[in-house]
Motif scaffolding. Structure first.
Motif, PDB file in Angstrom:
ATOM      1  N   GLY A 126       0.822  -1.210   0.000  1.00  0.00           N
ATOM      2  CA  GLY A 126       0.000   0.000   0.000  1.00  0.00           C
ATOM      3  C   GLY A 126       0.853   1.256   0.000  1.00  0.00           C
ATOM      4  N   LEU A 127       1.897   1.285   0.820  1.00  0.00           N
ATOM      5  CA  LEU A 127       2.790   2.440   0.857  1.00  0.00           C
ATOM      6  C   LEU A 127       3.511   2.619  -0.473  1.00  0.00           C
ATOM      7  N   ARG A 128       3.924   1.511  -1.063  1.00  0.00           N
ATOM      8  CA  ARG A 128       4.623   1.566  -2.354  1.00  0.00           C
ATOM      9  C   ARG A 128       3.725   2.146  -3.436  1.00  0.00           C
ATOM     10  N   LEU A 129       2.491   1.712  -3.493  1.00  0.00           N
ATOM     11  CA  LEU A 129       1.559   2.209  -4.505  1.00  0.00           C
ATOM     12  C   LEU A 129       1.228   3.675  -4.284  1.00  0.00           C
ATOM     13  N   TYR A 148      13.251   4.874 -14.029  1.00  0.00           N
ATOM     14  CA  TYR A 148      13.497   4.012 -12.879  1.00  0.00           C
ATOM     15  C   TYR A 148      12.326   4.082 -11.902  1.00  0.00           C
ATOM     16  N   PHE A 149      11.988   2.930 -11.341  1.00  0.00           N
ATOM     17  CA  PHE A 149      11.061   2.889 -10.219  1.00  0.00           C
ATOM     18  C   PHE A 149      11.830   3.197  -8.937  1.00  0.00           C
ATOM     19  N   VAL A 150      11.119   3.721  -7.956  1.00  0.00           N
ATOM     20  CA  VAL A 150      11.701   3.920  -6.626  1.00  0.00           C
ATOM     21  C   VAL A 150      11.233   2.751  -5.764  1.00  0.00           C
ATOM     22  N   GLY A 151      12.136   1.807  -5.527  1.00  0.00           N
ATOM     23  CA  GLY A 151      11.763   0.585  -4.837  1.00  0.00           C
ATOM     24  C   GLY A 151      11.254  -0.455  -5.820  1.00  0.00           C
ATOM     25  N   VAL A 152      11.191  -1.690  -5.364  1.00  0.00           N
ATOM     26  CA  VAL A 152      10.686  -2.781  -6.208  1.00  0.00           C
ATOM     27  C   VAL A 152       9.219  -2.520  -6.526  1.00  0.00           C
ATOM     28  N   ILE A 194       9.401  -0.707  -0.255  1.00  0.00           N
ATOM     29  CA  ILE A 194       9.292   0.666   0.269  1.00  0.00           C
ATOM     30  C   ILE A 194      10.652   1.352   0.341  1.00  0.00           C
ATOM     31  N   SER A 195      11.688   0.694  -0.164  1.00  0.00           N
ATOM     32  CA  SER A 195      13.027   1.285  -0.125  1.00  0.00           C
ATOM     33  C   SER A 195      13.164   2.350  -1.209  1.00  0.00           C
ATOM     34  N   ARG A 196      14.311   3.026  -1.198  1.00  0.00           N
ATOM     35  CA  ARG A 196      14.630   4.012  -2.227  1.00  0.00           C
ATOM     36  C   ARG A 196      15.464   3.398  -3.345  1.00  0.00           C
ATOM     37  N   LEU A 197      15.520   2.089  -3.403  1.00  0.00           N
ATOM     38  CA  LEU A 197      16.325   1.391  -4.400  1.00  0.00           C
ATOM     39  C   LEU A 197      15.824   1.711  -5.806  1.00  0.00           C
ATOM     40  N   PRO A 198      16.681   2.233  -6.680  1.00  0.00           N
ATOM     41  CA  PRO A 198      16.252   2.505  -8.059  1.00  0.00           C
ATOM     42  C   PRO A 198      16.213   1.227  -8.880  1.00  0.00           C
ATOM     43  N   VAL A 199      15.084   0.974  -9.507  1.00  0.00           N
ATOM     44  CA  VAL A 199      14.890  -0.240 -10.306  1.00  0.00           C
ATOM     45  C   VAL A 199      14.511   0.180 -11.719  1.00  0.00           C
ATOM     46  N   TYR A 200      15.315  -0.232 -12.679  1.00  0.00           N
ATOM     47  CA  TYR A 200      15.065   0.155 -14.069  1.00  0.00           C
ATOM     48  C   TYR A 200      13.715  -0.382 -14.533  1.00  0.00           C
ATOM     49  N   SER A 201      12.906   0.481 -15.132  1.00  0.00           N
ATOM     50  CA  SER A 201      11.543   0.107 -15.516  1.00  0.00           C
ATOM     51  C   SER A 201      11.446  -0.419 -16.938  1.00  0.00           C
ATOM     52  N   GLY A 202      12.299   0.090 -17.821  1.00  0.00           N
ATOM     53  CA  GLY A 202      12.234  -0.329 -19.213  1.00  0.00           C
ATOM     54  C   GLY A 202      11.133   0.330 -20.012  1.00  0.00           C
ATOM     55  N   TYR A 254      21.929   3.073 -12.201  1.00  0.00           N
ATOM     56  CA  TYR A 254      21.340   4.354 -11.808  1.00  0.00           C
ATOM     57  C   TYR A 254      22.414   5.301 -11.282  1.00  0.00           C
ATOM     58  N   SER A 255      23.310   4.782 -10.466  1.00  0.00           N
ATOM     59  CA  SER A 255      24.379   5.613  -9.906  1.00  0.00           C
ATOM     60  C   SER A 255      25.254   6.181 -11.012  1.00  0.00           C
ATOM     61  N   ARG A 256      25.586   5.354 -11.984  1.00  0.00           N
ATOM     62  CA  ARG A 256      26.395   5.831 -13.110  1.00  0.00           C
ATOM     63  C   ARG A 256      25.644   6.887 -13.911  1.00  0.00           C
ATOM     64  N   ARG A 257      24.350   6.653 -14.138  1.00  0.00           N
ATOM     65  CA  ARG A 257      23.544   7.604 -14.911  1.00  0.00           C
ATOM     66  C   ARG A 257      23.422   8.925 -14.157  1.00  0.00           C
TER      67      ARG A 257
END
Length: 276
Positions: A126-129, A148-152, A194-202, A254-257
């Protein structure tokens, strides 16, 4: 005679009143409703101890819920009503359904820790959405960060959190070690959501591919579908593990970008007339 139902207004209040609704405007909402039905049916099958069918229904719900937005954009049928329906369906299909199916299959054997893990996953979903909806409306966010998504993302979280169930269906012993490991694993996936992990969305990868890649792409898709049909739980397990391995690689990209975009910004500012 007074009408029993309110009129369906796909564009919300304030717009022109439409007496006849094109079918293309209804189709995305129908897909969303079917996704909710699949998710809730998965919960029913789980509590009736038909666990494999339950997991399949949850995955179908996640798939349908993941494509309803694309169907809406394809048919140019996006609407405020559909957006609200989709938000309500997401919490059911990506949060409640997989958590309860996994709880009925495995987590309930851990007692209260298992129920706490299932609750935490639903809350995290719920928090993620909610965060996704807020970021989607953020106009000040740099354009490249939209890749990028923020979190999974919630759909991936729903599929990956069921990994202990895939193991169980393959014949892995569902004793206490797997039960308590599944509790820890469920909480871990909740934290990743709910993390701040950047996840490539495509999403911005492009809608076209080079001609020399068409045949290999078709071959790869057909191979994956055949593996899913022949070895479903093994294929899903490998896919979930591969996705978890992909997450740190995505964060590294993400860090490189981010460093590259920052360097471009500094260069642009140094070349601007105001800086001279």
């Amino acid at each position: 005679m007074k009408k029993v139902f309110f009129s369906f207004e796909p564009h919300g209040r304030g717009g022109p009143r439409i007496r006849e609704i094109p079918i293309r405007l209804i189709l995305p909402n129908l897909v969303t409703v079917l996704a909710i039905c699949a998710g809730l049916s998965g919960i029913r099958h789980a509590f009736e101890h038909r666990f494999q069918t339950a997991v399949v229904m949850v995955l179908i719900a996640a798939f349908l819920d993941g494509i309803d937005g694309r169907v809406a954009r394809l048919f140019k049928a996006s609407s405020k009503f559909g957006a609200q329906m989709d938000s309500l369906a997401d919490i059911v299909n990506f949060g409640v359904a997989p958590a309860l199916v996994l709880y009925a299959f495995l987590l309930d054997r851990a007692g209260s820790p298992g129920w706490i893990a299932a609750l935490l996953f639903v809350i995290a979903c719920g928090l993620r959405l909610a965060r996704f909806n807020v970021l989607d409306e953020d106009e000040e966010r740099p354009a490249w960060q939209a890749e990028y998504f923020v979190g999974v993302p919630a759909p991936a979280g729903a599929a990956v959190v069921l990994l202990p169930a895939y193991f169980g269906f393959m014949g892995v012993d569902t004793g206490r070690p797997l039960v308590y490991s599944a509790c820890v694993y469920t909480v871990l996936i909740a934290l990743l959501m709910i993390s701040r992990l950047p996840v490539y969305s495509g999403k911005t990868a492009g809608k076209r591919i080079s001609a020399d890649r068409v045949i290999p792409l078709i071959f790869a898709v057909v191979l994956y579908v055949l593996l899913m049909a022949t070895y479903p739980w093994q294929t899903l397990s490998v896919s979930a593990i591969a996705y978890l391995i992909y997450l740190p690689l995505s964060a590294r990209a993400y860090s490189r970008r981010a460093k590259l975009e920052e360097a471009k910004l500094v260069q642009t500012e140094s070349q601007s007339p105001s800086s001279s």
